[in-house]
Design a protein around this motif. Structure first.
Motif, PDB file in Angstrom:
ATOM      1  N   MET A  29      -7.000   8.581  -7.280  1.00  0.00           N
ATOM      2  CA  MET A  29      -5.996   7.522  -7.299  1.00  0.00           C
ATOM      3  C   MET A  29      -6.259   6.524  -8.433  1.00  0.00           C
ATOM      4  N   CYS A  76      -4.058   1.465  -2.600  1.00  0.00           N
ATOM      5  CA  CYS A  76      -4.572   2.541  -1.750  1.00  0.00           C
ATOM      6  C   CYS A  76      -5.898   2.080  -1.162  1.00  0.00           C
ATOM      7  N   LEU A  97       0.829  -1.202   0.000  1.00  0.00           N
ATOM      8  CA  LEU A  97       0.000   0.000   0.000  1.00  0.00           C
ATOM      9  C   LEU A  97       0.867   1.257   0.000  1.00  0.00           C
ATOM     10  N   TYR A 118      -6.344   6.217   3.806  1.00  0.00           N
ATOM     11  CA  TYR A 118      -6.988   7.480   4.191  1.00  0.00           C
ATOM     12  C   TYR A 118      -8.347   7.258   4.836  1.00  0.00           C
ATOM     13  N   ALA A 136       0.978   1.446   5.196  1.00  0.00           N
ATOM     14  CA  ALA A 136       1.234   2.443   4.152  1.00  0.00           C
ATOM     15  C   ALA A 136       2.112   3.561   4.723  1.00  0.00           C
ATOM     16  N   THR A 141      -7.533   1.318  -6.119  1.00  0.00           N
ATOM     17  CA  THR A 141      -8.005   1.831  -4.833  1.00  0.00           C
ATOM     18  C   THR A 141      -9.352   1.223  -4.488  1.00  0.00           C
ATOM     19  N   GLN A 173      -3.814  13.428  -3.200  1.00  0.00           N
ATOM     20  CA  GLN A 173      -3.806  12.351  -4.198  1.00  0.00           C
ATOM     21  C   GLN A 173      -3.340  12.868  -5.554  1.00  0.00           C
ATOM     22  N   LEU A 184      -0.840   4.431   0.255  1.00  0.00           N
ATOM     23  CA  LEU A 184      -1.595   5.448   0.990  1.00  0.00           C
ATOM     24  C   LEU A 184      -2.820   4.803   1.603  1.00  0.00           C
TER      25      LEU A 184
END
Length: 462
Positions: free
Chosen positions: A32, A59, A13, A17, A90, A39, A251, A15
């Motif tokens: 993304m 992501c 990974l 969020y 991540a 994602t 992003q 990111l």
């Protein structure tokens, strides 16, 4: 994966969020996905088992509702949410905020979220990227601007955000605005420093001098050049891991930098959606943009149904009002029409202007009443989907989107096509066979052109 790691992108990974509302969460997922970073957006705490359904994911997001919550609620709910995301390893953990910085010390406090989140990651600074040129959001010398119909406004003079019913923006300097919500040190890397290549040196100096408190460092984004440089600064100075409260500008910035290095496809793109015969939509947005879109839909053959708010918020009449709206909407769908059920048309709508009185008459605090409007619209759509066959639905308004997606029993979303920047067409993953595969668009109030609902039906701009 190995080749990407050699090229500069971490294996696994990149990111994770947490989105402060559902529409913003899909906005980040779209950015993304379009860039070529697979994602998935989870609607409940993501688990390793769920992610096995998405073996190529780079992501992962968790859609939340903190934009309409108090700091006390955040202190109860966000630590566990942030910890669950950080556990995936991540290098960047993001608290995804709206690109118009919707927040106040009492409601949706971004400062409170930062004070919680920085404890989750080891970094000695906390970058903040808010500007997103693709969404017509620009930050210059710490001040936020947004364009409407080709006209740029400082956010405290923006025709909608300066009059927002819950979090009106009376200060465009984000350092001042955020400073009302946290005592944490707030710094800025401005556009001149970025263009001169001095951002990294400034961040290292700030981090060394203030390592114990992880200062927030805002990064100006005005155009493609500063977008790339913002992404470079965050990625190259990520160290052992960073927490960032940012809009989807983060992003876009990361993708722009990765693309400049040749680590992502040269051109961002999403598939084109296929048309459907009809759609159903619910809208809790008070934005003039959404009001114009509803007016367009009415003029172009959509059945438009207003939810009677005094009846919908009164416990004695709520179920009857919801049933009435469902029956009218279902009749429209059965005769082949598309339908929109809404609670207001713009900030000057009488339902908006008298909302405090409506809430008071229903015996509800204003924040609870606003959440109950989203709940009523969610129940309308849930019951409608139970009694008619629909392939595609639209939800307008961040708070409404959260209520609707939660009540429909959706576990996760993935992007399947683009529609308007910030409002992609998504596919639902659900344990319910009736919901699994449902196509859904979660649209923020400020997003899309006049014909947005027509575009959602046609699968393309019209």
């Amino acid at each position: 994966m190995t080749e990407r790691a050699k090229d500069g992108l971490d294996d696994g990974l990149l990111l994770a969020y947490y989105g402060d509302d559902f529409t913003g969460s899909t906005d980040a997922m779209e950015a993304m996905t379009a860039a070529g970073v697979p994602t998935v957006l989870c609607l409940d705490t993501p688990t390793p088992d769920l992610l096995t359904r998405f073996p190529d994911v780079r992501c992962v997001g968790l859609a939340g509702s903190s934009r309409g919550r108090s700091p006390a609620w955040m202190r109860d709910a966000l630590p566990a949410a942030f910890a669950s995301l950080a556990a995936f390893g991540a290098p960047l953990l993001q608290y995804k905020v709206c690109s118009t910085f919707d927040s106040s010390p009492e409601l949706g406090s971004i400062g409170a979220a930062i004070d919680i989140g920085v404890k989750t990651m080891p970094g000695h600074w906390s970058p903040m990227v808010i500007g997103a040129p693709r969404l017509k959001r620009y930050q210059m010398f710490g001040n936020l601007f947004a364009a409407v119909d080709g006209v740029g406004y400082r956010l405290d003079r923006h025709p909608t955000m300066s009059r927002h019913p819950a979090t009106p923006m009376d200060e465009a300097d984000l350092r001042v605005h955020l400073g009302r919500q946290t005592t944490r040190r707030i710094e800025l890397v401005d556009m001149l420093q970025l263009r001169a290549g001095k951002g990294a040196a400034r961040v290292r100096t700030l981090g060394a001098a203030n390592a114990a408190e992880s200062p927030v460092v805002m990064i100006d984004v005005l155009d493609e050049e500063t977008l790339v440089e913002a992404g470079r600064l965050v990625w190259e100075e990520r160290g052992a891991g960073l927490f960032s409260a940012s809009s989807s500008g983060l992003q876009y910035a990361l993708a722009a930098y990765w693309r400049s290095r040749g680590w992502l496809p040269a051109r961002a793109s999403l598939p084109i959606a296929q048309p459907v015969g009809q759609i159903a939509a619910v809208s809790g947005s008070c934005s003039p943009v959404t009001a114009t879109q509803i007016a367009w839909a009415r003029a172009n053959g959509f059945c438009v149904v207003r939810l009677d708010l005094p009846r919908a918020l009164d416990a004695r009449t709520a179920s009857g009002e919801i049933q009435r709206a469902v029956e009218v909407a279902a009749a429209a769908v059965r005769r082949g029409d598309s339908v929109i059920v809404h609670s207001a048309e713009g900030p000057d709508d009488p339902a908006v202007q008298t909302f405090d009185a409506i809430a008071r008459d229903a015996g509800l605090p204003r924040t609870d009443a606003a959440r109950n409007v989203g709940g009523a619209l969610a129940e309308v759509l849930r019951q409608l989907l139970d009694c008619v066959e629909l392939q595609r639905v639209v939800v307008a308004g961040g708070d409404s989107s959260g209520e609707v997606a939660s009540r429909l029993g959706i576990d996760a979303l993935s992007v399947i096509a683009g529609l308007a920047p910030g409002a992609p067409l998504c596919r639902a993953l659900s344990k319910s066979p009736r919901r699994d595969g449902l196509e859904i668009v979660l649209k923020g109030g400020q997003i899309g052109g006049d014909a947005f609902f027509g575009a959602a039906k046609a699968g393309r701009a019209i």
